[in-house]
Design a protein around this motif. Structure first.
Motif, mmCIF file in Angstrom:
data_model
loop_
_atom_site.group_PDB
_atom_site.id
_atom_site.type_symbol
_atom_site.label_atom_id
_atom_site.label_comp_id
_atom_site.label_asym_id
_atom_site.label_seq_id
_atom_site.Cartn_x
_atom_site.Cartn_y
_atom_site.Cartn_z
ATOM 1 N N THR A 139 0.831 -1.198 0.000
ATOM 2 C CA THR A 139 0.000 0.000 0.000
ATOM 3 C C THR A 139 0.863 1.245 0.000
ATOM 4 N N SER A 140 0.292 2.323 -0.512
ATOM 5 C CA SER A 140 1.005 3.599 -0.509
ATOM 6 C C SER A 140 0.507 4.448 0.653
ATOM 7 N N ALA A 141 1.172 5.551 0.878
ATOM 8 C CA ALA A 141 0.789 6.427 1.977
ATOM 9 C C ALA A 141 -0.583 7.052 1.739
ATOM 10 N N THR A 142 -0.969 7.237 0.478
ATOM 11 C CA THR A 142 -2.265 7.846 0.187
ATOM 12 C C THR A 142 -3.401 6.828 0.243
ATOM 13 N N ILE A 189 -11.439 -6.054 5.924
ATOM 14 C CA ILE A 189 -12.348 -6.727 5.003
ATOM 15 C C ILE A 189 -13.682 -5.978 4.902
ATOM 16 N N ASP A 190 -14.127 -5.377 6.003
ATOM 17 C CA ASP A 190 -15.364 -4.590 5.977
ATOM 18 C C ASP A 190 -15.231 -3.383 5.049
ATOM 19 N N ALA A 191 -14.115 -2.680 5.160
ATOM 20 C CA ALA A 191 -13.892 -1.496 4.322
ATOM 21 C C ALA A 191 -13.741 -1.900 2.857
ATOM 22 N N LEU A 192 -13.031 -2.997 2.592
ATOM 23 C CA LEU A 192 -12.861 -3.490 1.227
ATOM 24 C C LEU A 192 -14.217 -3.839 0.616
ATOM 25 N N ALA A 193 -15.026 -4.571 1.347
ATOM 26 C CA ALA A 193 -16.348 -4.961 0.850
ATOM 27 C C ALA A 193 -17.200 -3.726 0.557
ATOM 28 N N ALA A 194 -17.139 -2.744 1.430
ATOM 29 C CA ALA A 194 -17.908 -1.515 1.224
ATOM 30 C C ALA A 194 -17.431 -0.767 -0.020
ATOM 31 N N ARG A 200 -4.350 -10.174 14.418
ATOM 32 C CA ARG A 200 -5.340 -11.104 13.857
ATOM 33 C C ARG A 200 -6.191 -10.456 12.776
ATOM 34 N N THR A 201 -5.863 -9.225 12.408
ATOM 35 C CA THR A 201 -6.651 -8.491 11.431
ATOM 36 C C THR A 201 -6.017 -8.565 10.051
ATOM 37 N N GLY A 202 -6.784 -9.003 9.066
ATOM 38 C CA GLY A 202 -6.314 -9.021 7.687
ATOM 39 C C GLY A 202 -6.435 -7.638 7.083
ATOM 40 N N LEU A 203 -5.398 -7.198 6.403
ATOM 41 C CA LEU A 203 -5.389 -5.880 5.760
ATOM 42 C C LEU A 203 -5.266 -6.059 4.255
ATOM 43 N N TYR A 204 -6.162 -5.415 3.548
ATOM 44 C CA TYR A 204 -6.272 -5.541 2.098
ATOM 45 C C TYR A 204 -5.811 -4.251 1.438
ATOM 46 N N ASP A 205 -5.338 -4.360 0.195
ATOM 47 C CA ASP A 205 -4.800 -3.189 -0.490
ATOM 48 C C ASP A 205 -5.430 -3.021 -1.868
ATOM 49 N N GLU A 206 -4.818 -2.197 -2.675
ATOM 50 C CA GLU A 206 -5.346 -1.880 -4.006
ATOM 51 C C GLU A 206 -5.392 -3.106 -4.923
ATOM 52 N N GLU A 207 -4.479 -4.052 -4.749
ATOM 53 C CA GLU A 207 -4.523 -5.272 -5.561
ATOM 54 C C GLU A 207 -5.815 -6.039 -5.296
ATOM 55 N N HIS A 208 -6.183 -6.165 -4.033
ATOM 56 C CA HIS A 208 -7.423 -6.855 -3.682
ATOM 57 C C HIS A 208 -8.624 -6.118 -4.266
ATOM 58 N N LEU A 209 -8.602 -4.804 -4.161
ATOM 59 C CA LEU A 209 -9.682 -3.979 -4.694
ATOM 60 C C LEU A 209 -9.798 -4.167 -6.210
ATOM 61 N N ALA A 210 -8.663 -4.156 -6.905
ATOM 62 C CA ALA A 210 -8.667 -4.318 -8.362
ATOM 63 C C ALA A 210 -9.191 -5.693 -8.761
#
Length: 90
Positions: A2-5, A11-16, A42-52
């Motif tokens: 991920t980038s600074a921006t 997963i909740d934010a990604l789904a939204a 224990r928290t999974g963090l998703y980035d722009e690749e997941h979003l794409a």
């Protein structure tokens, strides 16, 4: 990564962001359509690749592709590819 921006998303934010349920995101991850998230505790963090990838899945399903066809396409896409690169694999 991920980038600074664009901070990492839960997963909740990604789904939204993609307009789907957390259950669908987990189902696609379980089928191997998404790479594993980066973990912080224990928290999974998703980035722009997941979003794409999720956006591409939505577009392909909306265009009439079956989930099996989407799987065949994404199986050949290397990890780390974002939206512009994914468009080439479609």
């Amino acid at each position: 990564m991920t980038s600074a921006t664009q901070p990492a998303m839960t997963i909740d934010a990604l789904a939204a962001r993609v307009g789907m349920t957390v259950r669908n995101v987990r189902a696609y991850a379980g089928r191997g359509l998404l790479p594993a998230p980066r973990l912080r505790g224990r928290t999974g963090l998703y980035d722009e690749e997941h979003l794409a990838r999720l956006t591409l899945i939505q577009q392909m399903l909306a265009d009439g592709y079956t989930l099996a066809a989407v799987e065949r396409v994404l199986t050949h896409v290397p990890s780390g590819v974002t939206a512009p690169g994914l468009a080439l694999h479609r």
